[in-house]
Scaffold this motif. Structure first.
Motif, short mmCIF file in Angstrom:
data_model
loop_
_atom_site.label_atom_id
_atom_site.label_comp_id
_atom_site.label_asym_id
_atom_site.label_seq_id
_atom_site.Cartn_x
_atom_site.Cartn_y
_atom_site.Cartn_z
N ASN A 9 0.79 -1.23 0.00
CA ASN A 9 0.00 0.00 0.00
C ASN A 9 0.82 1.28 0.00
OD1 ASN A 9 -2.48 -1.38 0.06
ND2 ASN A 9 -2.32 -1.65 2.26
N SER A 10 2.05 1.25 -0.48
CA SER A 10 2.87 2.46 -0.46
C SER A 10 3.04 3.08 -1.84
CB SER A 10 4.24 2.18 0.15
OG SER A 10 5.00 1.37 -0.72
N GLY A 11 2.42 2.51 -2.86
CA GLY A 11 2.51 3.07 -4.20
C GLY A 11 3.83 2.83 -4.92
N ALA A 12 4.67 1.97 -4.37
CA ALA A 12 6.00 1.72 -4.95
C ALA A 12 5.96 0.59 -5.98
CB ALA A 12 6.98 1.37 -3.84
N ASN A 14 7.13 -2.85 -6.98
CA ASN A 14 7.67 -4.04 -6.33
C ASN A 14 8.80 -4.68 -7.12
OD1 ASN A 14 5.96 -3.74 -4.20
ND2 ASN A 14 4.71 -5.52 -4.64
N ASP A 15 8.94 -4.34 -8.41
CA ASP A 15 10.06 -4.87 -9.19
C ASP A 15 11.39 -4.29 -8.72
OD1 ASP A 15 8.26 -6.30 -10.72
OD2 ASP A 15 8.33 -4.95 -12.43
N THR A 16 11.36 -3.04 -8.25
CA THR A 16 12.60 -2.39 -7.80
C THR A 16 12.71 -2.30 -6.28
OG1 THR A 16 11.55 -0.22 -8.00
CG2 THR A 16 12.80 -1.00 -9.89
N THR A 17 11.58 -2.25 -5.59
CA THR A 17 11.54 -2.20 -4.13
C THR A 17 10.60 -3.28 -3.63
OG1 THR A 17 11.80 0.21 -4.28
CG2 THR A 17 11.16 -0.68 -2.14
N PRO A 18 11.11 -4.49 -3.40
CA PRO A 18 10.25 -5.61 -3.03
C PRO A 18 9.45 -5.36 -1.75
CG PRO A 18 12.46 -6.36 -3.54
CD PRO A 18 12.51 -4.87 -3.47
N TYR A 24 8.11 -12.55 -2.57
CA TYR A 24 8.85 -13.81 -2.55
C TYR A 24 8.68 -14.48 -3.91
CZ TYR A 24 9.74 -13.60 2.46
OH TYR A 24 10.18 -13.23 3.70
N ALA A 25 9.71 -15.16 -4.40
CA ALA A 25 9.70 -15.75 -5.74
C ALA A 25 9.07 -17.14 -5.79
CB ALA A 25 11.13 -15.80 -6.26
N ASN A 26 8.33 -17.53 -4.77
CA ASN A 26 7.70 -18.84 -4.77
C ASN A 26 6.58 -18.91 -5.81
OD1 ASN A 26 8.95 -18.18 -2.23
ND2 ASN A 26 8.20 -20.15 -1.49
N SER A 27 6.45 -20.03 -6.48
CA SER A 27 5.43 -20.18 -7.53
C SER A 27 4.02 -20.27 -6.96
CB SER A 27 5.73 -21.41 -8.37
OG SER A 27 5.70 -22.57 -7.57
N ASN A 28 3.87 -20.51 -5.67
CA ASN A 28 2.52 -20.62 -5.08
C ASN A 28 2.02 -19.29 -4.51
OD1 ASN A 28 4.48 -20.80 -2.97
ND2 ASN A 28 2.89 -21.58 -1.60
N ILE A 29 2.77 -18.20 -4.67
CA ILE A 29 2.35 -16.90 -4.17
C ILE A 29 1.76 -16.07 -5.31
CG2 ILE A 29 3.11 -14.70 -3.16
CD1 ILE A 29 5.21 -16.27 -1.62
N ILE A 30 0.55 -15.54 -5.08
CA ILE A 30 -0.08 -14.64 -6.04
C ILE A 30 -0.13 -13.26 -5.40
CG2 ILE A 30 -2.22 -14.08 -7.25
CD1 ILE A 30 -2.76 -17.06 -7.47
N ALA A 31 0.54 -12.29 -6.03
CA ALA A 31 0.58 -10.91 -5.54
C ALA A 31 -0.55 -10.13 -6.20
CB ALA A 31 1.92 -10.27 -5.86
N VAL A 32 -1.36 -9.45 -5.38
CA VAL A 32 -2.56 -8.76 -5.86
C VAL A 32 -2.45 -7.25 -5.61
CG1 VAL A 32 -5.06 -8.65 -5.71
CG2 VAL A 32 -3.91 -10.81 -5.29
N ALA A 33 -2.58 -6.47 -6.69
CA ALA A 33 -2.61 -5.01 -6.60
C ALA A 33 -4.06 -4.55 -6.50
CB ALA A 33 -1.94 -4.40 -7.82
N SER A 34 -4.26 -3.28 -6.16
CA SER A 34 -5.60 -2.72 -5.99
C SER A 34 -5.97 -1.82 -7.16
CB SER A 34 -5.65 -1.90 -4.69
OG SER A 34 -6.86 -1.20 -4.58
N ILE A 35 -7.22 -1.97 -7.64
CA ILE A 35 -7.75 -1.07 -8.66
C ILE A 35 -9.02 -0.39 -8.15
CG2 ILE A 35 -6.75 -2.23 -10.65
CD1 ILE A 35 -9.48 -3.58 -11.10
N MET A 41 -5.49 1.92 -11.55
CA MET A 41 -4.72 1.51 -10.38
C MET A 41 -5.02 2.45 -9.22
SD MET A 41 -2.35 -0.71 -9.32
CE MET A 41 -1.71 -1.32 -10.85
N SER A 42 -5.28 1.90 -8.05
CA SER A 42 -5.49 2.73 -6.86
C SER A 42 -4.21 3.51 -6.57
CB SER A 42 -5.85 1.86 -5.65
OG SER A 42 -7.05 1.15 -5.88
N SER A 43 -4.34 4.75 -6.14
CA SER A 43 -3.17 5.62 -5.93
C SER A 43 -2.19 5.05 -4.93
CB SER A 43 -3.62 7.01 -5.48
OG SER A 43 -4.32 6.93 -4.24
N PHE A 44 -2.66 4.29 -3.97
CA PHE A 44 -1.80 3.74 -2.92
C PHE A 44 -1.21 2.37 -3.28
CE2 PHE A 44 -6.19 2.54 -2.13
CZ PHE A 44 -6.08 1.14 -2.05
N SER A 45 -1.75 1.72 -4.28
CA SER A 45 -1.37 0.34 -4.58
C SER A 45 0.05 0.21 -5.11
CB SER A 45 -2.33 -0.27 -5.60
OG SER A 45 -2.00 -1.64 -5.81
N GLN A 46 0.74 -0.79 -4.64
CA GLN A 46 2.03 -1.13 -5.22
C GLN A 46 1.78 -1.91 -6.50
OE1 GLN A 46 3.93 -1.27 -0.89
NE2 GLN A 46 5.05 -2.49 -2.33
#
Length: 73
Positions: A9-12, A14-18, A24-35, A41-46
Protein backbone atom coordinates in the motif's frame (compact mmCIF):
# COMPACT_ATOMS: atom_id res chain seq x y z
CA UNK A 1 -0.91 -24.43 -0.85
CA UNK A 2 -1.86 -21.29 -2.73
CA UNK A 3 -0.89 -18.07 -0.91
CA UNK A 4 -2.58 -14.80 -1.87
CA UNK A 5 -0.74 -11.63 -0.76
CA UNK A 6 -1.46 -7.93 -1.13
CA UNK A 7 1.14 -6.23 -3.34
CA UNK A 8 1.37 -3.45 -0.73
CA UNK A 9 0.00 0.00 0.00
CA UNK A 10 2.87 2.46 -0.46
CA UNK A 11 2.51 3.07 -4.20
CA UNK A 12 6.00 1.72 -4.95
CA UNK A 13 7.17 -0.54 -7.76
CA UNK A 14 7.67 -4.04 -6.33
CA UNK A 15 10.06 -4.87 -9.19
CA UNK A 16 12.60 -2.39 -7.80
CA UNK A 17 11.54 -2.20 -4.13
CA UNK A 18 10.25 -5.61 -3.03
CA UNK A 19 7.38 -5.87 -0.55
CA UNK A 20 7.05 -9.11 1.37
CA UNK A 21 5.40 -11.58 1.43
CA UNK A 22 4.11 -10.61 -2.05
CA UNK A 23 7.62 -10.36 -3.53
CA UNK A 24 8.85 -13.81 -2.55
CA UNK A 25 9.70 -15.75 -5.74
CA UNK A 26 7.70 -18.84 -4.77
CA UNK A 27 5.43 -20.18 -7.53
CA UNK A 28 2.52 -20.62 -5.08
CA UNK A 29 2.35 -16.90 -4.17
CA UNK A 30 -0.08 -14.64 -6.04
CA UNK A 31 0.58 -10.91 -5.54
CA UNK A 32 -2.56 -8.76 -5.86
CA UNK A 33 -2.61 -5.01 -6.60
CA UNK A 34 -5.60 -2.72 -5.99
CA UNK A 35 -7.75 -1.07 -8.66
CA UNK A 36 -10.61 1.43 -8.45
CA UNK A 37 -14.20 1.00 -9.61
CA UNK A 38 -13.16 2.38 -13.03
CA UNK A 39 -10.32 -0.12 -13.46
CA UNK A 40 -7.51 2.36 -12.80
CA UNK A 41 -4.72 1.51 -10.38
CA UNK A 42 -5.49 2.73 -6.86
CA UNK A 43 -3.17 5.62 -5.93
CA UNK A 44 -1.80 3.74 -2.92
CA UNK A 45 -1.37 0.34 -4.58
CA UNK A 46 2.03 -1.13 -5.22
CA UNK A 47 2.62 -2.51 -8.71
CA UNK A 48 5.18 -4.38 -10.76
CA UNK A 49 5.26 -5.79 -14.29
CA UNK A 50 6.98 -8.97 -13.17
CA UNK A 51 6.27 -9.09 -9.43
CA UNK A 52 2.50 -8.46 -9.32
CA UNK A 53 0.25 -11.14 -10.76
CA UNK A 54 -3.26 -9.69 -10.77
CA UNK A 55 -5.37 -6.70 -9.76
CA UNK A 56 -8.60 -6.74 -7.77
CA UNK A 57 -11.15 -4.09 -6.73
CA UNK A 58 -9.79 -2.28 -3.69
CA UNK A 59 -10.92 1.35 -3.63
CA UNK A 60 -13.95 3.33 -4.71
CA UNK A 61 -16.05 0.16 -4.72
CA UNK A 62 -19.81 0.21 -4.10
CA UNK A 63 -21.22 -2.34 -1.67
CA UNK A 64 -24.57 -3.61 -0.46
CA UNK A 65 -23.20 -3.51 3.10
CA UNK A 66 -23.44 -0.21 4.93
CA UNK A 67 -20.33 1.23 6.54
CA UNK A 68 -20.65 1.49 10.30
CA UNK A 69 -18.50 2.86 13.06
CA UNK A 70 -16.17 0.50 14.89
CA UNK A 71 -17.95 -1.82 17.29
CA UNK A 72 -21.45 -1.27 15.85
CA UNK A 73 -21.82 -4.52 13.92
Amino acid sequence: ILFIAAAGNSGANNDTTPSYPASYANSNIIAVASITSTGAMSSFSQYGATSVDICAPGSGIWSTVSVRSKGQY
